[in-house]
Write a protein that holds these residues in place. Sequence first.
Motif, short mmCIF file in Angstrom:
data_model
loop_
_atom_site.label_atom_id
_atom_site.label_comp_id
_atom_site.label_asym_id
_atom_site.label_seq_id
_atom_site.Cartn_x
_atom_site.Cartn_y
_atom_site.Cartn_z
N ARG A 72 49.78 64.37 74.86
CA ARG A 72 49.27 64.65 76.21
C ARG A 72 48.70 66.06 76.29
O ARG A 72 47.67 66.28 76.94
CB ARG A 72 50.36 64.46 77.25
CG ARG A 72 50.69 63.01 77.46
CD ARG A 72 51.67 62.79 78.57
NE ARG A 72 52.00 61.38 78.66
CZ ARG A 72 52.60 60.85 79.70
NH1 ARG A 72 52.94 61.60 80.71
NH2 ARG A 72 52.87 59.56 79.72
N ASP A 131 45.37 65.91 74.60
CA ASP A 131 44.41 65.24 75.47
C ASP A 131 43.97 66.16 76.61
O ASP A 131 42.79 66.20 76.96
CB ASP A 131 45.01 63.95 76.05
CG ASP A 131 45.16 62.85 75.00
OD1 ASP A 131 44.58 62.98 73.90
OD2 ASP A 131 45.88 61.87 75.27
N ALA A 132 44.93 66.88 77.18
CA ALA A 132 44.60 67.80 78.27
C ALA A 132 43.69 68.92 77.77
O ALA A 132 42.74 69.33 78.47
CB ALA A 132 45.88 68.39 78.87
N LYS A 135 41.59 68.72 75.24
CA LYS A 135 40.28 68.12 75.02
C LYS A 135 39.55 67.93 76.34
O LYS A 135 38.35 68.21 76.45
CB LYS A 135 40.42 66.78 74.30
CG LYS A 135 40.80 66.90 72.85
CD LYS A 135 40.99 65.53 72.22
CE LYS A 135 41.51 65.64 70.79
NZ LYS A 135 41.80 64.32 70.22
N ARG A 136 40.27 67.46 77.35
CA ARG A 136 39.66 67.25 78.67
C ARG A 136 39.21 68.58 79.26
O ARG A 136 38.13 68.66 79.84
CB ARG A 136 40.67 66.55 79.59
CG ARG A 136 40.16 66.28 80.98
CD ARG A 136 39.06 65.24 80.97
NE ARG A 136 38.62 65.03 82.34
CZ ARG A 136 37.37 64.92 82.70
NH1 ARG A 136 36.41 64.93 81.81
NH2 ARG A 136 37.06 64.74 83.96
N ALA A 152 36.10 69.61 77.57
CA ALA A 152 34.98 68.81 78.05
C ALA A 152 34.53 69.26 79.43
O ALA A 152 33.32 69.35 79.71
CB ALA A 152 35.36 67.33 78.07
N ILE A 153 35.50 69.58 80.30
CA ILE A 153 35.16 70.06 81.65
C ILE A 153 34.43 71.39 81.56
O ILE A 153 33.44 71.62 82.27
CB ILE A 153 36.44 70.16 82.51
CG1 ILE A 153 36.95 68.76 82.85
CG2 ILE A 153 36.17 70.95 83.78
CD1 ILE A 153 38.31 68.73 83.51
#
Length: 156
Positions: free
Chosen positions: A75, A78-79, A81-82, A85-86
């Motif tokens: 998690r 993933d956070a 990576k997010r 991306a943001i």
Amino acid sequence: MNINATLFVQFAVFFILAIFTMKFVWPPLMKALDERAAKIASGLAAADRGKADLAAAEKRVQTELAGARDEVQKRINDAEKRAAAIIEEAKRTAAEEGARIVAAAKADAEQQVTRAREELRGQVATLAVAGAEQILKREVNAAAHADLLSKLSTEL
């Protein structure tokens, strides 16, 4: 009574006492000892099962903790990576917005330059007419010579 008779009586009493003990005292005593041994054995077996259960529970806990750590790490990744991306999306949007603002500013500047040129042409035309009046010492009719003035303003 003689000694043999006394011995025989003692032997008979001892034998009767032994038979009585074997018949009435010994079985309940042995039963109690067997029950106690069975309780001790079951207690030891329960303790062994408890230790085995505890070891199995500790193993399950370690497995669950490892799984939870893996899930948390997943998690977090993933956070991250997010978030990246943001951030990239925000950078791209900001770059697009900046390019749009620069383009709008350039267009606005070009319009102002064009407007300034048009005003300057008008002023030059007015000055040319005034200069021509001075030279000819007479007034030039702007309405009559509008075609001439527009050509002059286009050339400028």
